[in-house]
Design a protein around this motif. Structure first.
Motif, PDB file in Angstrom:
ATOM      1  N   LYS A 135     -10.523  27.495 -16.604  1.00  0.00           N
ATOM      2  CA  LYS A 135      -9.689  28.292 -17.501  1.00  0.00           C
ATOM      3  C   LYS A 135     -10.364  29.626 -17.835  1.00  0.00           C
ATOM      4  CE  LYS A 135      -7.088  27.796 -21.831  1.00  0.00           C
ATOM      5  NZ  LYS A 135      -6.756  26.886 -22.943  1.00  0.00           N
ATOM      6  N   ARG A 136     -11.668  29.567 -18.143  1.00  0.00           N
ATOM      7  CA  ARG A 136     -12.392  30.780 -18.549  1.00  0.00           C
ATOM      8  C   ARG A 136     -12.500  31.776 -17.396  1.00  0.00           C
ATOM      9  NH1 ARG A 136     -17.428  32.438 -18.087  1.00  0.00           N
ATOM     10  NH2 ARG A 136     -18.113  30.473 -17.133  1.00  0.00           N
ATOM     11  N   GLU A 137     -12.946  31.280 -16.234  1.00  0.00           N
ATOM     12  CA  GLU A 137     -13.116  32.188 -15.105  1.00  0.00           C
ATOM     13  C   GLU A 137     -11.770  32.649 -14.547  1.00  0.00           C
ATOM     14  OE1 GLU A 137     -15.940  31.406 -12.097  1.00  0.00           O
ATOM     15  OE2 GLU A 137     -17.349  30.392 -13.454  1.00  0.00           O
ATOM     16  N   GLY A 138     -10.782  31.742 -14.607  1.00  0.00           N
ATOM     17  CA  GLY A 138      -9.444  32.099 -14.138  1.00  0.00           C
ATOM     18  C   GLY A 138      -8.853  33.234 -14.957  1.00  0.00           C
ATOM     19  N   PHE A 139      -9.101  33.203 -16.270  1.00  0.00           N
ATOM     20  CA  PHE A 139      -8.591  34.268 -17.139  1.00  0.00           C
ATOM     21  C   PHE A 139      -9.266  35.599 -16.803  1.00  0.00           C
ATOM     22  CE2 PHE A 139      -8.811  36.768 -21.109  1.00  0.00           C
ATOM     23  CZ  PHE A 139      -7.455  36.924 -21.351  1.00  0.00           C
ATOM     24  N   ALA A 140     -10.565  35.560 -16.515  1.00  0.00           N
ATOM     25  CA  ALA A 140     -11.297  36.792 -16.203  1.00  0.00           C
ATOM     26  C   ALA A 140     -10.769  37.441 -14.931  1.00  0.00           C
ATOM     27  CB  ALA A 140     -12.790  36.487 -16.065  1.00  0.00           C
ATOM     28  N   ILE A 141     -10.552  36.651 -13.875  1.00  0.00           N
ATOM     29  CA  ILE A 141     -10.066  37.259 -12.628  1.00  0.00           C
ATOM     30  C   ILE A 141      -8.592  37.636 -12.741  1.00  0.00           C
ATOM     31  CG2 ILE A 141     -11.802  36.153 -11.167  1.00  0.00           C
ATOM     32  CD1 ILE A 141      -9.788  34.131 -10.260  1.00  0.00           C
ATOM     33  N   PHE A 142      -7.857  36.964 -13.653  1.00  0.00           N
ATOM     34  CA  PHE A 142      -6.461  37.341 -13.888  1.00  0.00           C
ATOM     35  C   PHE A 142      -6.387  38.719 -14.556  1.00  0.00           C
ATOM     36  CE2 PHE A 142      -2.561  37.094 -16.612  1.00  0.00           C
ATOM     37  CZ  PHE A 142      -1.636  37.069 -15.573  1.00  0.00           C
ATOM     38  N   GLN A 143      -7.265  38.955 -15.546  1.00  0.00           N
ATOM     39  CA  GLN A 143      -7.300  40.250 -16.218  1.00  0.00           C
ATOM     40  C   GLN A 143      -7.648  41.363 -15.225  1.00  0.00           C
ATOM     41  OE1 GLN A 143      -5.630  39.351 -19.063  1.00  0.00           O
ATOM     42  NE2 GLN A 143      -6.892  40.892 -20.059  1.00  0.00           N
ATOM     43  N   GLU A 144      -8.579  41.048 -14.341  1.00  0.00           N
ATOM     44  CA  GLU A 144      -8.964  42.032 -13.324  1.00  0.00           C
ATOM     45  C   GLU A 144      -7.790  42.325 -12.392  1.00  0.00           C
ATOM     46  OE1 GLU A 144     -12.216  42.487  -9.684  1.00  0.00           O
ATOM     47  OE2 GLU A 144     -12.427  40.863 -11.135  1.00  0.00           O
ATOM     48  N   MET A 145      -7.034  41.273 -12.055  1.00  0.00           N
ATOM     49  CA  MET A 145      -5.873  41.463 -11.177  1.00  0.00           C
ATOM     50  C   MET A 145      -4.821  42.363 -11.834  1.00  0.00           C
ATOM     51  SD  MET A 145      -2.882  38.834 -10.093  1.00  0.00           S
ATOM     52  CE  MET A 145      -2.350  38.970 -11.783  1.00  0.00           C
ATOM     53  N   LEU A 146      -4.564  42.165 -13.136  1.00  0.00           N
ATOM     54  CA  LEU A 146      -3.584  42.992 -13.838  1.00  0.00           C
ATOM     55  C   LEU A 146      -3.980  44.468 -13.782  1.00  0.00           C
ATOM     56  CD1 LEU A 146      -2.882  40.761 -16.966  1.00  0.00           C
ATOM     57  CD2 LEU A 146      -1.344  41.170 -15.052  1.00  0.00           C
ATOM     58  N   TYR A 147      -5.281  44.735 -13.917  1.00  0.00           N
ATOM     59  CA  TYR A 147      -5.760  46.121 -13.833  1.00  0.00           C
ATOM     60  C   TYR A 147      -5.518  46.664 -12.420  1.00  0.00           C
ATOM     61  CZ  TYR A 147      -8.934  50.121 -13.879  1.00  0.00           C
ATOM     62  OH  TYR A 147      -9.455  51.384 -13.776  1.00  0.00           O
ATOM     63  N   LEU A 148      -5.807  45.865 -11.398  1.00  0.00           N
ATOM     64  CA  LEU A 148      -5.638  46.313 -10.016  1.00  0.00           C
ATOM     65  C   LEU A 148      -4.170  46.573  -9.675  1.00  0.00           C
ATOM     66  CD1 LEU A 148      -8.184  43.973  -8.204  1.00  0.00           C
ATOM     67  CD2 LEU A 148      -8.353  46.455  -8.462  1.00  0.00           C
TER      68      LEU A 148
END
Length: 839
Positions: free
Chosen positions: A749-762
């Motif tokens: 959950k924690r790491e998934g949220f981090a890469i999701f936030q990065e994806m939204l920026y991309l």
């Protein structure tokens, strides 16, 4: 003890609930004479009047008696079938969003018409989901006579129909179809580029027929839309050639309960020697390691004609619960390719996930969900915990008189099957029909060969064609008929007794072994004894059956030894039967844990999926995307300028040059700010970027909104696809965190949220990078935008193969919060930095 005493005095919760529905049953019956006086033309008029009432705010519960009475009379006039009182109760249970457990032959298909019509009056669409295309077509056509008599429209969604047919079916008042088609249509809708091509409406009210099969049995396999990846398939054949030289126990161990395989130290050394590598567990060899384990699984855990068959040069999965073939479905994570290599057929390329969802999360999106089946009570806890569905057991219309004999237990498989053939032969000779349930195609064919040797005519049903399946099962109650069916194949089809069969004891159900789920056994038993018919059932077991071998305790074997069984002799013992039932409970709990874990992980993905699909829908539906494009600009500039603005004193030269390079990389600002000797302020940069977009707007003219839509959606889809692959990789290795005393689910959950936030920026970055560089070429409008074929859409060499479908515009239910305003959640942060970061 106290609870059982209370139940005796005031009745069980189920009984009290059923009693509370009786006044409505009486109210419906009281309206019957009035309905009988109506002309045929009056029925659609009454339904139209009731629709208007609902539109004006009348609650469905207030008009339930009248609607149910109308439907019952319509059924009498069109089908010659009158709903029993218990069927009226079943209809009320379904309307309230519960599961109605009704025995086989109690007329569940007819029961569904009552809540279907009532809920269709809201005009939002009602979905009725069945287990296969044949039943969807049959029920829509059969019950469609009632709906059309009442002036309602009916649609059917089955495999093979085109987009326009799907669109029309979903826009009907009532839509019949299968769980796979509804789920895949939802995923496909969220891969479209144009709102005009979306097929589904909002998910309003749904009744799931055979709800246990769909929401429990099939819930272990998520729905996945995938496309081929670029990986080579040669490695599968290479690894497969080495597997036969590895020996069980000497080189690897197999855990049949957990369906897993692992190499021991000797096995690792052997594999390293064969592959010519020094360390199998080196990160550089992780692909080889994965292929070896999948190949071992394919050879040691998956049996041909049990888990899969080879047909027309392809490996086709066999559904473990129904015995039905599942063409088009593939095992994931390279397992299917390993099986293809094992069987020597063409190895297809591995697929990359483009969209996925579990059945649990798909069906939980409905505003109101209900279900019906003959067997749900044993899974009541799971239905409540996962779907928040209560199970109500509906009494039979006529008392059940079927005789269920104790299990007959033998020492070996051979003794058991010899006894089964002997008993079938005797029953056939006496003219009593027999329905034999097996748990695999392999066992069906073994029994068939033995019966042929004995000269007993029979039908074998492996469920390869649903229409043929229904025909065979329908005739299974004829005198002297012997029918072999894999598991519960043929569900949804009524077995009526032929002439002279009642006097011979009715249909006899013969189970060749216990299934790992009590519910599947109950489904098989339930095929006999419909509507007060006579019937009987018996299960045959052997000590080396998979269930007893894997999950039975040593106590069972010890009991059998003490009882002193002789060769060919069966025993019937209540203690042994109870021990077997306990083994089944353990397996059910184990399978529930598997489904729960799948859901726990998918819940993380589901939150992300909802954000992405919501944003996607906004991009498709909104007519004006200019404000959103400007928000993208503001968000990106805030990220870029934050390090520069937070520097105390004058920023150094490196920081300045980095900022200039970033502005040029993303927005190509040199087009409007040719010389950037000093760094432009954030406002100056924003103004310059808006100027670039304004020039694009001028060049594009009427097509400007389509240009914005195209590049925003293309960026979203590209990064979402990559994100799904990243989440798959994260999940594959997250279990190892447990060795570090960390909770794998929380880490995911924690790491998934981090890469999701990065994806939204991309997503924002890629879209704006393209928009600031696109050169708009004036061409004929029909060449630029062809909404029927979105892949024709071209902007300065960019193209998309996305599909398109239609959806009603979404409506904002709360006031819009500005990106820079305080977040309404009360965190104290700006909205765009808090809850708005996902938009």
């Amino acid at each position: 003890m106290i609870s059982s005493l209370v139940s005796k005095v005031v009745g069980s919760k189920n009984e009290r609930y059923l009693k509370s529905l009786q006044p409505r049953v009486q109210a419906i019956n009281a309206l019957e004479p009035e309905m009988q006086k109506l002309t045929d033309e009056d029925f659609p008029k009454r339904i139209a009047e009731l629709k208007e009432k609902v539109d004006d705010g009348t609650k469905l519960d207030d008009i339930l008696p009248e609607v149910f009475a109308l439907v019952r009379e319509a059924s009498v006039r069109t089908l010659g079938l009158r709903h029993f009182d218990v069927q009226l109760i079943g209809g009320m249970v379904l309307h309230e969003g519960k599961i109605a457990e009704m025995k086989t032959g109690e007329g569940k298909t007819l029961v569904a018409t009552l809540p279907v019509v009532l809920n269709a009056l809201e005009g939002k669409g009602v979905h009725v989901i069945t287990v296969n295309d044949y039943l969807a077509r049959r029920d829509a056509e059969w019950m469609g006579a009632i709906y059309e008599f009442l002036g309602l429209t009916v649609g059917t969604v089955v495999h093979g129909i085109d987009e326009k047919e799907r669109q029309a079916s979903y826009r009907a008042d009532i839509t019949y179809g299968t769980n796979n088609e509804f789920g895949f249509d939802y995923l496909r809708d969220n891969m479209k580029f144009y709102k005009e091509q979306l097929v589904q409406r909002d998910l309003h009210y749904c009744i799931v027929d055979e709800v246990d099969s769909i929401l429990i049995d099939e819930a272990r396999t998520p729905l996945i839309i995938s496309g081929p990846s670029s990986d080579s398939t040669a490695l599968y054949a290479r690894i497969n050639a080495y597997i036969p030289s590895l020996k069980k126990e000497e080189h690897y161990t197999v855990d049949e309960k957990a369906r897993s395989v692992s190499l021991n130290d000797e096995g690792v050394a052997k594999v390293e020697q064969m592959l010519g590598i020094e360390n199998l567990y080196d990160p550089a060899n992780i692909t080889l390691q994965h292929h070896v384990l999948q190949a071992l699984k394919a050879h040691s855990l998956f049996e041909r004609d049990v888990d899969y068959i080879v047909k027309d040069g392809q490996v086709v999965i066999v559904d473990e619960f129904t015995g039905r073939l599942m063409p088009g479905r593939r095992f994931s994570d390279g397992l299917h390719q390993a099986l293809e290599a094992k069987e020597g057929v063409k190895v297809e390329a591995e697929n990359q996930t483009l969209a996925s969802i579990t059945f649990q999360n798909f069906f939980r999106m409905y505003e109101k969900l209900a279900g019906m089946t003959g067997t749900a009570d044993t899974e009541a806890v799971e239905f409540k915990e996962i779907y928040n569905l209560d199970v109500t057991v509906i009494p039979t219309n006529v008392p059940m008189i079927r005789r269920d004999y104790p299990d007959a237990i033998y020492r070996t498989q051979e003794e058991k099957f010899n006894a089964i053939v002997e008993d079938i032969h005797e029953l056939h000779k006496n003219g009593q029909p027999v329905l034999v349930g097996t748990i695999s195609i392999e066992k069906s064919e073994l029994l068939s060969r033995m019966l042929k040797k004995r000269g007993v005519p029979h039908d074998v049903l492996n469920a390869k064609q649903h229409e043929r399946e229904a025909e065979i099962v329908t005739n299974a109650g004829e005198q002297g008929k012997v029918t072999i069916a894999t598991n519960m194949a043929g569900r949804g089809t009524d077995i009526k007794l032929g002439e002279g069969v009642r006097e011979r004891g009715g249909l006899h159900i013969l189970g060749t072994e216990r299934h790992e789920s009590r519910r599947i056994d109950n489904q098989l038993r339930g095929r006999a004894g419909r509507q007060g018919d006579p019937g009987s059932s018996r299960f045959y077991l052997a000590l080396d059956d998979d269930l007893l071998r894997l999950f039975g305790s040593d106590r069972i074997s010890g009991l059998m030894e003490r009882l002193g069984m002789e060769e060919g002799q069966a025993i019937e013992n209540k203690m042994v039967s109870r021990a077997i039932e306990n083994a089944q409970r353990r397996v059910e709990a184990h399978n529930f844990d598997i489904r729960k874990q799948l859901l726990d992980f998918d819940n993380v993905m589901n939150q992300q999926r909802e954000v992405i699909y919501s944003l996607r829908r906004e991009l498709m539906v909104n007519e004006d995307l200019e404000d959103l494009a400007h928000e993208y600009v503001d968000d990106l500039l805030e990220e870029i300028y934050e390090p520069y603005e937070s520097t105390k004193g004058a920023p150094d030269e490196e920081t300045v040059e980095t900022l200039k390079a970033r502005l040029e990389e993303l927005f190509a600002l040199s087009r409007v700010l040719p010389i950037m000797e000093t760094v432009p302020s954030r406002d100056e940069a924003a103004e310059a970027i808006r100027g670039i977009l304004a020039r694009l707007k001028e060049d594009a003219g009427e097509q400007y909104q389509e240009v914005l839509r195209f590049f925003m959606l293309e960026s979203l889809d590209r990064h979402w696809k990559e994100h799904l692959a990243n989440m798959d990789h994260l999940r594959d290795g997250i279990g190892l965190r447990g060795y570090g005393q960390k909770d794998p689910k929380q880490e995911y959950k924690r790491e998934g949220f981090a890469i999701f936030q990065e994806m939204l920026y991309l997503i924002r970055e890629t879209a704006l990078k393209a928009l600031c560089r696109v050169r708009f070429q004036r061409v004929a409008e029909q060449e630029l935008v062809h909404k029927e074929q979105p892949e024709k859409l071209n902007y300065a060499g960019a193209s998309s193969d996305a599909e398109s479908k239609k959806k009603q515009p979404s409506r904002r239910t709360q006031p819009k919060v500005g990106r820079n305003e305080p977040c309404p959640c009360g965190s104290g942060k700006k909205y765009k930095k808090c809850c708005g970061s996902a938009a």
